[in-house]
Design a protein around this motif. Structure first.
Motif: not given
Length: 405
Positions: A274-290
């Motif tokens: 996000v800080h690099a302005r390369k997108g918003n990878p919400h999947w990382t939060w889902a993976a972290a939750l799993i």
């Protein structure tokens, strides 16, 4: 001698407070500069040698920040160094570890059912592991593996998994998690002290002497800074884990610790992207939750204990006291409904902090904590839910203080 316990408790509190203060300063500046570095933009009209710039707004004002990838053409009049935050964090953390785990080795560091060693030997293993960890990490970074960040990070993860397992074969579960955090934090702080700052000083010296700095020093420092970035969140978890026995006191604690590193990397990847302005990878939060759900599941697997714990010499003195029968009755009646293998208090599924007070050995082993938490203070039972009387608290104080004389 009981005054010593009170003094030591406050010394531990002061050291912990100092450690938290310095850690906030270090982590805060580290996260800020990582975000700043990733958000830099190359624009027309920037000074020669400038790699990128960023406009920020905070506290009612605007900031215009420019970064020079190697160095500016000449040395600026004033240069702020960010290094003492790291040094103070490590030093205060080591001081705190010495207060809690070295001075209290028999209780917090050594588990004789895991490794039956003396306190000096256990402390020696602890210190040696931190030093050897840095040497192994540093040599890996300087090897051909250091030319590929991804490969190096995977190899380093294998090392961390091995250390997670290894520490559980040496110390108590609580100490194992703390040492894994200290092992990682030592690498991070040594990166600053032995690599990043010295490299920056070489660049500064070249500027002062009128020489063109070699860009390799900045590249090496940036790689080590990247490692610190991804290791920060797991270290925070490991340092907080001593309050949560479901993390450190279960059969698969070393696997839990290993998975925490993956969660930390996933979360940092999100913010870095996000800080690099390369997108918003919400999947990382889902993976972290799993992964976190897997951690929770692993913590429910019952631990199979081998052998019966034995009383130490100090424990024998405490149990032999004329006050002990009454102390045992008070603890069993006011504390053991929660501090038990199968707590009887509604809503409590596991003994708080893994502390069980069902046997003479357990009560003697936790005498100091009982004295401080339920004798000298009214911290336990919480809200005095079990109606511990003033007479019982006075009994706990008399029992412990008598044994210290």
């Amino acid at each position: 001698m009981y005054e010593y316990a009170i003094f030591w408790e406050w010394l531990s509190f002061a050291a912990r407070w100092l450690h938290v203060i310095t850690a906030i300063a270090w982590i805060g500046s580290s996260f800020y500069f990582i975000a700043l570095d990733l958000g830099l933009v190359k624009r027309e009209g920037m000074p020669e040698g400038a790699h990128g710039e960023e406009w920020q707004v905070h506290g009612g004002g605007f900031y215009h920040i420019q970064k020079y990838l190697v160095a500016p053409a000449r040395m600026p009049e004033h240069l702020t160094w960010f290094k003492w935050e790291s040094y103070a964090t490590w030093l205060s953390g080591f001081f705190l570890m010495a207060i809690v785990y070295y001075a209290g080795a028999e209780l917090f560091l050594i588990d004789r059912s895991v490794l039956d060693v003396s306190a000096p030997v256990a402390i020696g293993i602890s210190i040696a592991s931190l030093a050897v960890g840095w040497i192994v990490y540093d040599q890996l970074c300087k090897s051909p593996l250091g030319n590929n960040d991804t490969t190096l990070m995977l190899v380093l993860y294998v090392v961390l998994v091995f250390m997670a397992w290894g520490y559980t074969q040496l110390f108590t579960g609580r100490a194992a998690f703390l040492h894994l955090g200290a092992f990682t934090a030592t690498i991070m702080s040594a990166n600053v002290f032995l690599i990043i700052i010295p490299n920056q000083k070489i660049v500064v010296a070249d500027l002062i002497a009128g020489r063109k700095p070699d860009p390799k020093y900045g590249k090496i420092a940036k790689t080590r800074s990247l490692h610190n970035n991804y290791l920060t969140l797991p270290v925070i978890f490991l340092m907080l884990s001593n309050h949560y026995p479901l993390a450190f006191g279960t059969q698969f604690n070393w696997i839990i610790a290993s998975l925490i590193f993956i969660i930390g990397v996933l979360i940092r990847h999100y913010f870095n992207t996000v800080h690099a302005r390369k997108g918003n990878p919400h999947w990382t939060w889902a993976a972290a939750l799993i992964v976190f759900i897997v951690v929770m599941w692993l913590s429910t697997v019952p631990r199979v204990l081998t052998g019966e714990p034995q009383l130490s010499a100090r424990g024998e003195t405490l149990v032999a006291s004329e006050h002990f029968p009454a102390v045992r009755d008070a603890v069993m009646g006011r504390c053991a409904m929660c501090h038990a293998a199968e707590p009887g208090w509604e809503g409590v599924s596991f003994a708080p902090k893994g502390v069980m007070l069902e046997t003479d050995v357990q009560i003697a082993d936790h005498a100091r904590e009982i004295y401080l938490q339920a004798g000298r203070s009214h911290a336990m039972p919480p809200g005095n839910v079990s109606d511990m009387t003033a007479r019982e608290r006075a009994l706990l104080v008399a029992w412990f203080e008598e044994a210290q004389r």
